[in-house]
Structure formats: C-alpha cells, structure tokens
Write a protein that holds these residues in place. Sequence first.
Motif, mmCIF file in Angstrom:
data_model
loop_
_atom_site.group_PDB
_atom_site.id
_atom_site.type_symbol
_atom_site.label_atom_id
_atom_site.label_comp_id
_atom_site.label_asym_id
_atom_site.label_seq_id
_atom_site.Cartn_x
_atom_site.Cartn_y
_atom_site.Cartn_z
ATOM 1 N N GLY A 49 0.772 -1.227 0.000
ATOM 2 C CA GLY A 49 0.000 0.000 0.000
ATOM 3 C C GLY A 49 0.803 1.276 0.000
ATOM 4 N N ALA A 50 2.089 1.180 -0.336
ATOM 5 C CA ALA A 50 2.951 2.359 -0.302
ATOM 6 C C ALA A 50 2.928 3.127 -1.619
ATOM 7 C CB ALA A 50 4.376 1.953 0.030
ATOM 8 N N ASP A 51 3.250 4.394 -1.532
ATOM 9 C CA ASP A 51 3.502 5.247 -2.688
ATOM 10 C C ASP A 51 5.014 5.309 -2.843
ATOM 11 O OD1 ASP A 51 3.464 7.112 -4.720
ATOM 12 O OD2 ASP A 51 3.093 8.818 -3.392
ATOM 13 N N VAL A 52 5.547 4.830 -3.966
ATOM 14 C CA VAL A 52 6.991 4.640 -4.125
ATOM 15 C C VAL A 52 7.574 5.629 -5.129
ATOM 16 C CG1 VAL A 52 8.806 2.976 -4.680
ATOM 17 C CG2 VAL A 52 6.680 2.187 -3.624
ATOM 18 N N SER A 53 8.702 6.210 -4.780
ATOM 19 C CA SER A 53 9.449 7.090 -5.686
ATOM 20 C C SER A 53 10.888 6.589 -5.783
ATOM 21 C CB SER A 53 9.452 8.531 -5.170
ATOM 22 O OG SER A 53 8.145 9.056 -5.115
ATOM 23 N N CYS A 54 11.440 6.616 -7.002
ATOM 24 C CA CYS A 54 12.799 6.126 -7.222
ATOM 25 C C CYS A 54 13.783 7.285 -7.386
ATOM 26 C CB CYS A 54 12.849 5.243 -8.465
ATOM 27 S SG CYS A 54 11.966 3.668 -8.269
ATOM 28 N N PHE A 55 14.989 7.056 -6.873
ATOM 29 C CA PHE A 55 16.073 8.020 -6.951
ATOM 30 C C PHE A 55 17.374 7.296 -7.300
ATOM 31 C CE2 PHE A 55 12.921 9.821 -4.139
ATOM 32 C CZ PHE A 55 12.924 11.177 -4.430
ATOM 33 N N ALA A 56 18.344 8.042 -7.828
ATOM 34 C CA ALA A 56 19.672 7.494 -8.092
ATOM 35 C C ALA A 56 20.655 8.648 -8.228
ATOM 36 C CB ALA A 56 19.679 6.646 -9.360
ATOM 37 N N PRO A 57 21.905 8.439 -7.843
ATOM 38 C CA PRO A 57 22.907 9.486 -8.058
ATOM 39 C C PRO A 57 23.112 9.728 -9.552
ATOM 40 C CG PRO A 57 23.703 7.808 -6.521
ATOM 41 C CD PRO A 57 22.462 7.271 -7.151
ATOM 42 N N ASP A 58 23.277 10.973 -9.932
ATOM 43 C CA ASP A 58 23.531 11.291 -11.335
ATOM 44 C C ASP A 58 25.042 11.389 -11.541
ATOM 45 O OD1 ASP A 58 23.301 11.961 -13.960
ATOM 46 O OD2 ASP A 58 22.492 13.970 -13.632
ATOM 47 N N ILE A 59 25.675 10.215 -11.639
ATOM 48 C CA ILE A 59 27.122 10.132 -11.797
ATOM 49 C C ILE A 59 27.462 9.194 -12.950
ATOM 50 C CG2 ILE A 59 27.608 10.625 -9.359
ATOM 51 C CD1 ILE A 59 27.908 7.610 -8.896
ATOM 52 N N GLU A 60 28.697 9.262 -13.411
ATOM 53 C CA GLU A 60 29.155 8.390 -14.486
ATOM 54 C C GLU A 60 29.709 7.099 -13.892
ATOM 55 O OE1 GLU A 60 31.150 9.665 -18.538
ATOM 56 O OE2 GLU A 60 32.695 9.386 -17.012
ATOM 57 N N ILE A 61 29.365 5.964 -14.524
ATOM 58 C CA ILE A 61 29.810 4.668 -14.009
ATOM 59 C C ILE A 61 30.367 3.797 -15.137
ATOM 60 C CG2 ILE A 61 28.210 4.625 -12.066
ATOM 61 C CD1 ILE A 61 26.403 2.749 -13.785
ATOM 62 N N PRO A 62 31.305 2.887 -14.829
ATOM 63 C CA PRO A 62 31.775 1.914 -15.813
ATOM 64 C C PRO A 62 30.713 0.853 -16.066
ATOM 65 C CG PRO A 62 32.790 1.493 -13.700
ATOM 66 C CD PRO A 62 32.009 2.774 -13.547
ATOM 67 N N VAL A 63 30.781 0.206 -17.214
ATOM 68 C CA VAL A 63 29.762 -0.762 -17.630
ATOM 69 C C VAL A 63 30.372 -2.151 -17.742
ATOM 70 C CG1 VAL A 63 28.134 -1.371 -19.464
ATOM 71 C CG2 VAL A 63 28.502 1.019 -18.873
ATOM 72 N N MET A 64 29.587 -3.163 -17.331
ATOM 73 C CA MET A 64 29.994 -4.566 -17.441
ATOM 74 C C MET A 64 29.214 -5.264 -18.546
ATOM 75 S SD MET A 64 32.343 -5.320 -15.131
ATOM 76 C CE MET A 64 32.194 -7.091 -14.856
ATOM 77 N N ASN A 65 29.872 -6.190 -19.231
ATOM 78 C CA ASN A 65 29.206 -7.086 -20.168
ATOM 79 C C ASN A 65 28.585 -8.217 -19.350
ATOM 80 O OD1 ASN A 65 28.769 -9.411 -21.892
ATOM 81 N ND2 ASN A 65 29.923 -8.342 -23.466
ATOM 82 N N HIS A 66 27.260 -8.298 -19.336
ATOM 83 C CA HIS A 66 26.589 -9.255 -18.455
ATOM 84 C C HIS A 66 26.567 -10.678 -19.022
ATOM 85 C CE1 HIS A 66 25.476 -5.847 -16.050
ATOM 86 N NE2 HIS A 66 24.830 -6.628 -15.196
#
Length: 217
Positions: free
Chosen positions: A33-50
């Motif tokens: 029953g929650a109202d959910v909001s998403c956040f994240a730092p706006d920074i540059e990150i390296p990428v992995m091949n999954h």
Amino acid sequence: MKKIAVVLSGCGHLDGSEITESVSLLIALHQAGADVSCFAPDIEIPVMNHIEGKPQTEKRRLLVEAARIARGNIQSLDQLQVKDFDALAFPGGYGAAKNLSNWAEKGAKCDVNPDVKRVILEFHSASKPIGACCIAPVLLARVLGDKKVTVTIGEDPETAAEIKKTGAQHEDCPVDDYITDREGKIVTTPAYMYDDAKPNEVFKGIFGLAHELVEWA
C-alpha cells in the motif's frame, strides 16, 4: 498512504541494481500500500558485459541506467528530502558496492557516495525506517556502524567479518527471510547474496522486508 524512497544504483547485477531484487521490492512495496518514488545518483559509471562478466570500455550515466528499472520515473538523489518520505530502501546488486560506495575495493574502510550517506543519516536521525537487500546492507553498516545497527547479508563469512569491522552487528539469515533491528529501525534480507537462490525465494525475503518497512513507516 506511506511514501517510500527507493535508491537505485544502475541497471544490472554486475554494475548496478539487481533487476529481480529491484522489481520485487517495487512490487512488494506497492502490495503493502505504499507510494513509491525512485532516486539514483547522477554520476558516471563503468559498464559490465553481463554475458561475459567482463568490463567494457564505455561509461554511462547511473541515473539514465536506473531509469530503465523505474520506467523513466526517477529523480536525481540530490533531490531526495527526508521530510517528504516515511522510509528509505535499497535493492541490492553490485552497484551498491561499486557505484554507491567503493566497498568492493575497500570493504569496511570504504567511502560512501555523499548523497547516499546523507540520506541514510537523515532518515536514521529522523527515526524513519531503512531497508536494504543483498549487498546493500553494507552501506548501512558503514554509515551507521557506530550506532551498532544489526544487518544481514546471509551467511557469507568474509563479508560478515568486514561488516563487523564497521562496528555494526551481523546476523545470519536464509535467503527467504529477513532480519529486523527494531531499535535502529533497520530491516535487511540476503536475496542474491546466495548465488543459487531462486527468484521466488528472493521475492519472499524482499516481500517480508517491504511489508515490515511499510508497517514501521
């Protein structure tokens, strides 16, 4: 309706938020029953091949990657204000140890992203509950270790030993369960810290965490 802030660390278990954990958390919070909001730092990150499990040469914006999970409905973490929310939650994924902190490199002596540290301290100081899945509890251990909070990352002895070096307490926990620190208002679950975990087991633990978090909020 309780308002919960969810902090993402990218998109993908090797370089961001673990997708199954993130989606499970969002579903479970809404079920509660929650109202959910998403956040994240706006920074540059390296990428992995999954597929290969190897780093790539390119870099991406963490906020843009996390927006994939949030269906574009996401804000920069520096906009998160504790007064607007009743609780805080972190899904797991290696991004918590690589992007939100450098725990993967330094363990108990790691540095935590300034905004991640800020929101953890502010929610804790306001006596508002905080939840964390998988490896993300190390963020709480590092920031709140001097408060002697109790967390779990499952049964990994090496990571548990590092957690104890922060001053925090560690309690073993099966994949489909969760640990509550009622005094510290902290709830954590191991999720994919168990490599052989099944998605339904991960969801069960996160479901319990989410409902406990909303009840406390």
